[in-house]
Design a protein around this motif. Structure first.
Motif, mmCIF file in Angstrom:
data_model
loop_
_atom_site.group_PDB
_atom_site.id
_atom_site.type_symbol
_atom_site.label_atom_id
_atom_site.label_comp_id
_atom_site.label_asym_id
_atom_site.label_seq_id
_atom_site.Cartn_x
_atom_site.Cartn_y
_atom_site.Cartn_z
ATOM 1 N N SER A 517 0.547 -1.146 -0.303
ATOM 2 C CA SER A 517 0.145 -0.099 0.083
ATOM 3 C C SER A 517 0.930 1.294 0.036
ATOM 4 O O SER A 517 2.244 1.376 0.842
ATOM 5 C CB SER A 517 -0.928 -0.281 1.220
ATOM 6 O OG SER A 517 -2.020 -1.724 0.781
ATOM 7 N N ASP A 518 0.498 2.164 -0.544
ATOM 8 C CA ASP A 518 1.145 3.531 -0.475
ATOM 9 C C ASP A 518 0.142 4.608 0.153
ATOM 10 O O ASP A 518 -0.586 5.206 -0.381
ATOM 11 C CB ASP A 518 0.460 4.371 -2.484
ATOM 12 C CG ASP A 518 2.092 5.555 -2.384
ATOM 13 O OD1 ASP A 518 1.995 5.915 -0.772
ATOM 14 O OD2 ASP A 518 2.514 5.497 -3.265
ATOM 15 N N LEU A 519 1.173 4.600 1.434
ATOM 16 C CA LEU A 519 0.166 5.157 2.665
ATOM 17 C C LEU A 519 1.419 6.964 3.201
ATOM 18 O O LEU A 519 1.324 7.130 3.290
ATOM 19 C CB LEU A 519 0.151 4.536 4.384
ATOM 20 C CG LEU A 519 -0.546 3.349 4.128
ATOM 21 C CD1 LEU A 519 -0.555 2.682 4.863
ATOM 22 C CD2 LEU A 519 -1.887 3.424 3.347
ATOM 23 N N SER A 520 1.648 6.970 1.626
ATOM 24 C CA SER A 520 2.420 8.667 1.940
ATOM 25 C C SER A 520 1.467 9.612 1.991
ATOM 26 O O SER A 520 0.315 9.523 1.650
ATOM 27 C CB SER A 520 4.043 8.435 0.485
ATOM 28 O OG SER A 520 2.829 8.879 -0.743
ATOM 29 N N ASP A 521 1.936 10.704 2.226
ATOM 30 C CA ASP A 521 1.752 11.602 2.631
ATOM 31 C C ASP A 521 1.580 12.473 0.991
ATOM 32 O O ASP A 521 0.813 13.696 0.252
ATOM 33 C CB ASP A 521 2.423 13.385 3.252
ATOM 34 C CG ASP A 521 2.369 12.656 4.556
ATOM 35 O OD1 ASP A 521 1.684 11.938 4.820
ATOM 36 O OD2 ASP A 521 3.097 13.040 5.066
ATOM 37 N N ASP A 522 1.711 11.785 -0.622
ATOM 38 C CA ASP A 522 1.952 12.607 -1.960
ATOM 39 C C ASP A 522 0.290 12.220 -2.053
ATOM 40 O O ASP A 522 -0.863 11.491 -1.645
ATOM 41 C CB ASP A 522 1.992 11.489 -2.819
ATOM 42 C CG ASP A 522 3.552 11.449 -2.414
ATOM 43 O OD1 ASP A 522 3.992 12.194 -1.976
ATOM 44 O OD2 ASP A 522 3.868 10.528 -3.252
ATOM 45 N N ARG A 523 -0.563 13.520 -3.307
ATOM 46 C CA ARG A 523 -1.196 12.898 -4.056
ATOM 47 C C ARG A 523 -2.063 12.535 -4.549
ATOM 48 O O ARG A 523 -1.025 11.844 -5.113
ATOM 49 C CB ARG A 523 -1.224 14.503 -4.280
ATOM 50 C CG ARG A 523 -1.361 15.526 -3.595
ATOM 51 C CD ARG A 523 -1.172 17.221 -4.452
ATOM 52 N NE ARG A 523 -2.650 17.335 -5.011
ATOM 53 C CZ ARG A 523 -4.051 18.456 -4.247
ATOM 54 N NH1 ARG A 523 -3.293 18.414 -3.223
ATOM 55 N NH2 ARG A 523 -4.515 17.988 -5.064
ATOM 56 N N MET A 524 -3.147 11.348 -4.602
ATOM 57 C CA MET A 524 -3.185 10.638 -5.130
ATOM 58 C C MET A 524 -2.899 10.436 -6.403
ATOM 59 O O MET A 524 -2.527 9.780 -7.141
ATOM 60 C CB MET A 524 -5.246 10.236 -5.925
ATOM 61 C CG MET A 524 -5.669 9.082 -6.077
ATOM 62 S SD MET A 524 -7.833 8.736 -6.397
ATOM 63 C CE MET A 524 -7.396 10.104 -7.871
ATOM 64 N N ALA A 526 -0.335 11.740 -7.430
ATOM 65 C CA ALA A 526 1.359 11.332 -7.869
ATOM 66 C C ALA A 526 1.604 9.728 -7.400
ATOM 67 O O ALA A 526 2.603 9.219 -7.892
ATOM 68 C CB ALA A 526 1.886 12.376 -6.668
ATOM 69 N N LYS A 527 0.765 9.389 -6.705
ATOM 70 C CA LYS A 527 0.690 7.479 -5.638
ATOM 71 C C LYS A 527 0.601 6.800 -7.735
ATOM 72 O O LYS A 527 1.191 6.116 -7.568
ATOM 73 C CB LYS A 527 -0.322 7.499 -5.246
ATOM 74 C CG LYS A 527 0.025 8.608 -3.713
ATOM 75 C CD LYS A 527 -1.680 7.862 -3.101
ATOM 76 C CE LYS A 527 -0.657 8.639 -1.354
ATOM 77 N NZ LYS A 527 -2.008 7.785 -0.474
ATOM 78 N N ILE A 528 -0.664 8.015 -8.054
ATOM 79 C CA ILE A 528 -1.537 6.629 -9.291
ATOM 80 C C ILE A 528 -0.498 6.870 -10.496
ATOM 81 O O ILE A 528 0.479 5.900 -10.868
ATOM 82 C CB ILE A 528 -1.747 7.425 -9.973
ATOM 83 C CG1 ILE A 528 -3.650 6.205 -9.358
ATOM 84 C CG2 ILE A 528 -2.499 6.862 -11.560
ATOM 85 C CD1 ILE A 528 -4.572 7.451 -9.456
ATOM 86 N N ARG A 529 0.621 7.808 -10.389
ATOM 87 C CA ARG A 529 2.303 8.374 -11.187
ATOM 88 C C ARG A 529 3.156 6.905 -10.665
ATOM 89 O O ARG A 529 3.824 6.459 -11.942
ATOM 90 C CB ARG A 529 2.276 9.101 -11.674
ATOM 91 C CG ARG A 529 3.337 9.748 -12.039
ATOM 92 C CD ARG A 529 3.415 11.643 -12.904
ATOM 93 N NE ARG A 529 3.959 11.944 -11.301
ATOM 94 C CZ ARG A 529 3.101 12.777 -11.088
ATOM 95 N NH1 ARG A 529 1.695 12.863 -11.127
ATOM 96 N NH2 ARG A 529 3.710 13.679 -9.926
#
Length: 584
Positions: A517-524, A526-529
């Motif tokens: 899982s990507d639980l970072s503070d990045d925006r959605m 950015a996570k998809i990219r």
């Protein structure tokens, strides 16, 4: 290759050979002190090696290209002259590499030169185009600068090599440059770094591979599939040491004909040991550990055995040419009566495995007995016939390399074409009439007499390292779901949905799906990219609607979307792709 294709190739090679002289002429204009080595046409272009007063730059390539265009426009003729040895040595007295080549020519060989006006004269057999007007000033490109030892010898001078390509027209050149660009995108060294799959660390030892966690995960997937399929196809696994006494390599013959390719000896208890360059002598030692009856045969023994070979530093190339690698080795020991069935079965199995990894375009190459060979002619004939029958039974296209076999046995090589049409040699099925004799291998036949078994070497993938490099380049890092080091990335649209993401991840892991899982503070976005850049097959995007309805929204690596799927449906979709070894 048809006669038409052969003529087209010869015409292209003549053009490229002529272009190599044009390039040398432009280099001479730029650096009159240049010393010239050789400049042949090669498969996809040409090169020339130079000993120059300074290091070439990319700016120099542009200048050389401009100089080549000027020579082409001048319509300069290529004129052949025959010289005596004395005349040739006098003409090239200031060119040490040419003098060395002239000195090595046989006394009865004609010495010819080609003059390209006042621009350049070279020691050369030809052929060339009539004059430079036959060359296309917009049909060539200088590609790169590399170092190359003279005669490939690390103890000789390091020269500067300019690689180039040329075609009859600008359209063909453009297509080839686009192909090279696609090759660059797929280069396993580049993709391996971008996806953090492996590394090669010069300071710790050149040609030795470090498998990073994601690359190692893929390797485990490949190995697990490999072992499972081997057991299903009647093989047994063996494990053998990494080193052996010199006696072993003396008996096998490696110390006689392969010592330069082996790691240096280690001395223990006043005895020389060597790191193994091959697995076969160890498998023979297992065979010779007891007496065998024809009733026990065939033996099919497989090993993922790590071997060590000394490759010159200049020949090392990513995962494709290394010094330590793991061969997917197998050795088959059988009676003459069993030989045909064993060869047919190992070829069928090899094709099945290659196709499982996505390679559909496969061609066979049959290499037959060379002039100098060991083993009885009758055994060679029988072995060659069995290989030929097996290829034809599978309906494979094949070429015969008459006399191209190793001295110890005939073989089949299997080459696959990748996604952009390049050929890679992977599987080998090789008879060996040498080692059974050297190690005195026998079995007791039906008549009670001791006889030699047939021994067949078989490397199916070749080596895990090289095969992995080929896989990366074939798929460009966008692997089928079953091979992907990470199959799913769970992406909550904000931290409010982190707990739901953890729940989804837990369920996917329980279903044997590789997930995090990507639980970072990045925006959605950015996570998809980031997930797309890592070429992850599936992204599960979770928001308010998905959490309330206990569903997931899937974004596929290819850009497709499936919204509001129940989790069990999403799991089944992914599991089916894994089971069927499909792309997402």
């Amino acid at each position: 290759m048809t006669s038409k294709e052969q003529k087209k190739l010869e015409k292209l090679q003549k053009l490229r050979h002529s272009m190599a002289h044009v390039m040398a002429g432009a280099v001479l204009k730029l650096m009159p002190e240049a010393k010239f080595a050789i400049g042949p046409a090669i498969e996809n272009g040409f090169y020339y090696d130079f000993d120059l007063p300074r290091k070439l730059t990319n700016e120099d390539l542009a200048t050389i290209e401009s100089g080549m265009q000027d020579i082409i426009k001048d319509k300069v003729s290529f004129e052949k002259e025959i010289l005596t040895r004395a005349e040739a040595l006098e003409m090239f007295k200031d060119q040490p590499y040419k003098v060395e080549l002239i000195s090595e020519l046989p006394e009865d060989e004609e010495i010819s030169i080609f003059k390209m006006g006042d621009h350049f004269t070279d020691l050369c057999r030809g052929p060339h185009v009539e004059d430079t007007s036959r060359l296309n000033a917009q049909g060539f490109k200088l590609l790169s600068i590399a170092g190359a030892y003279w005669r490939g010898d690390e103890k000789r001078p390091m020269l500067q090599r300019i690689y180039a390509t040329a075609f009859g027209d600008a359209k063909a050149l453009k297509a080839h440059l686009e192909f090279l660009e696609e090759m660059e995108k797929r280069d396993h060294r580049r993709v391996g770094k971008e996806l953090d799959l492996f590394s090669l660390q010069e300071e710790a030892g050149p040609g030795l591979v470090y498998w990073h966690p994601k690359g190692a995960r893929m390797r485990v997937t490949i190995e697990d599939f490999w072992r499972k399929e081997h057991y299903k196809n009647g093989y047994e696994m063996v494990f053998t040491p990494h080193v052996g006494k010199s006696w072993l390599w003396e008996t096998s013959g490696h110390l006689d004909f392969y010592k330069e390719g082996m790691y240096p000896n280690m001395v223990m208890d006043n005895v020389d040991y060597y790191a193994k360059p091959m697995n076969c002598p160890f498998h023979i030692m297992i065979y010779n550990n007891g007496k065998h009856s024809y009733k026990e045969l065939p033996f099919r023994w497989a090993e993922l055995g790590t071997v060590y070979r000394y490759e010159r530093s200049g020949t090392l190339h990513g995962l494709l040419r290394v010094r330590g690698f793991t061969q997917d080795d197998a050795h088959l020991f059988c009676t003459p009566d069993q030989m045909q069935d064993e060869v047919s079965e190992v070829l069928r199995f090899s094709l099945s495995m290659l196709r499982a990894f996505g390679f559909k375009d496969i061609q066979a190459y049959l290499s037959t007995r060379p002039e100098k060979a060991v083993g009885e002619q009758s055994r060679w004939d029988a072995a060659q016939e069995s290989l030929k029958k097996s290829i034809e039974a599978e309906g494979l296209e094949y070429q015969v390399d008459e006399g191209g076999g190793a001295f110890y046995g005939p073989k089949i090589d299997l080459k696959v074409k990748d996604a952009i049409g390049r050929s890679w040699q992977l599987s080998t099925i090789q008879f060996d009439f040498n080692e059974p004799e050297r190690f005195n291998m026998t079995f007791v036949d039906k008549d009670g007499q001791e006889k030699r078994p047939y021994m067949i070497h078989r490397a199916l993938l070749g080596s895990l390292e090289r095969f992995y490099g080929v896989l990366i380049e074939n798929y460009g890092g966008a692997f089928p779901v079953w091979l992907s080091p990470l199959q799913v990335k769970v992406i909550p649209v904000s931290d409010k949905f982190d707990d739901y993401a953890k729940e989804i991840e837990k369920n996917l892991r329980a279903a044997d799906i590789l997930v995090d899982s990507d639980l970072s503070d990045d925006r959605m976005n950015a996570k998809i990219r980031n997930a797309q850049n890592q070429k992850i097959p599936y992204m599960l995007v979770l928001g308010e609607k998905e959490m309330n309805e206990k569903t997931v929204s899937i974004r596929v690596r290819t850009g497709e979307q499936m919204n509001g799927l129940p989790l069990d449906e999403a799991i089944k979709l992914i599991q089916d792709k894994i089971k069927n070894r499909e792309m997402p």
